[in-house]
Design an enzyme around this catalytic site. Structure first.
Site, PDB file in Angstrom:
ATOM      1  N   ASP A   1      10.930  -1.684   1.824  1.00 47.23           N
ATOM      2  CA  ASP A   1       9.754  -2.156   1.106  1.00 47.23           C
ATOM      3  C   ASP A   1      10.039  -1.979  -0.382  1.00 47.23           C
ATOM      4  OD1 ASP A   1       7.273  -2.524  -0.138  1.00 47.23           O
ATOM      5  OD2 ASP A   1       6.174  -1.634   1.543  1.00 47.23           O
ATOM      6  N   HIS A   2      10.291  -3.092  -1.071  1.00 47.22           N
ATOM      7  CA  HIS A   2      10.681  -3.028  -2.483  1.00 47.22           C
ATOM      8  C   HIS A   2       9.551  -2.582  -3.393  1.00 47.22           C
ATOM      9  CE1 HIS A   2      14.850  -4.316  -2.802  1.00 47.22           C
ATOM     10  NE2 HIS A   2      14.626  -5.041  -1.722  1.00 47.22           N
ATOM     11  N   ARG A   3       8.344  -2.437  -2.873  1.00 45.63           N
ATOM     12  CA  ARG A   3       7.272  -1.873  -3.698  1.00 45.63           C
ATOM     13  C   ARG A   3       7.523  -0.384  -3.920  1.00 45.63           C
ATOM     14  NH1 ARG A   3       2.160  -3.344  -0.219  1.00 45.63           N
ATOM     15  NH2 ARG A   3       3.649  -2.605   1.344  1.00 45.63           N
ATOM     16  N   ILE A   4       8.301   0.230  -3.040  1.00 41.02           N
ATOM     17  CA  ILE A   4       8.532   1.667  -3.092  1.00 41.02           C
ATOM     18  C   ILE A   4       9.994   2.003  -3.346  1.00 41.02           C
ATOM     19  CG2 ILE A   4       8.508   3.789  -1.692  1.00 41.02           C
ATOM     20  CD1 ILE A   4       6.142   1.078  -0.835  1.00 41.02           C
TER      21      ILE A   4
END
Length: 161
Positions: free
Chosen positions: A132-135
């Site tokens: 998850d590239h948000r994290i």
């Protein structure tokens, strides 16, 4: 994975539904994707980092059997901090696993193929990490894969520890 992930806290975490809260885990609670007649189920190997390879293997087989037989406890189908999906056992050489929310990553284990280098043949197994590239930054995911690959390539050394 249960040993490697502890050094990569963002991969051993859940991104809570409110979209702002992270839950980090002290132990590795590894979800194991299981194909069943009713569809995919992901039981959890709780505290896998505290178990031996033999214990992990026996528990994974027991959980898979319970899933396939329809007797798995619903409590075991939640709480994973990270999931492993193995399509390599079906001969798949490459795939992109889908993250199980609220987890932040999932590892795909691909099939073993034969490669050659300088005329020498050796077995090679692909790994596919979805993050998850948000994290998690891609480079952080790559560092996890590099460490995991090193452990897998030197597995007897890891077992001796």
């Amino acid at each position: 994975v249960s040993r490697t992930i502890l050094a990569h806290k963002d991969l051993n975490a859940n991104f809570i539904n409110d979209g702002t809260t992270m839950r980090y885990f002290k132990n590795a609670h590894i979800g194991v994707a299981v194909d069943t007649p009713r569809g995919l189920m992901v039981p959890t190997l709780n505290c896998a980092d505290l178990k031996s390879l033999a214990q992990i293997s026996a528990e994974a087989k027991e959980l898979a059997g319970a899933c396939k037989g329809g007797s798995v406890s619903p409590d075991l189908l939640k709480g994973a901090s990270f999931t492993i999906s193995n399509l390599g056992s079906m001969g798949i050489e490459s795939f992109t696993p889908v993250i199980n929310p609220p987890q932040t990553a999932i590892l795909g284990v691909c099939g073993i193929t034969e490669k050659s280098k300088n005329g020498e043949f050796y077995p090679a197994m692909g790994l596919s990490l979805t993050i998850d590239h948000r994290i998690i930054d891609g480079a952080d995911g790559a560092r996890f894969l590099k460490e995991l690959a090193n452990i897998l390539e030197n597995f007897s050394v890891m077992l001796a520890k």
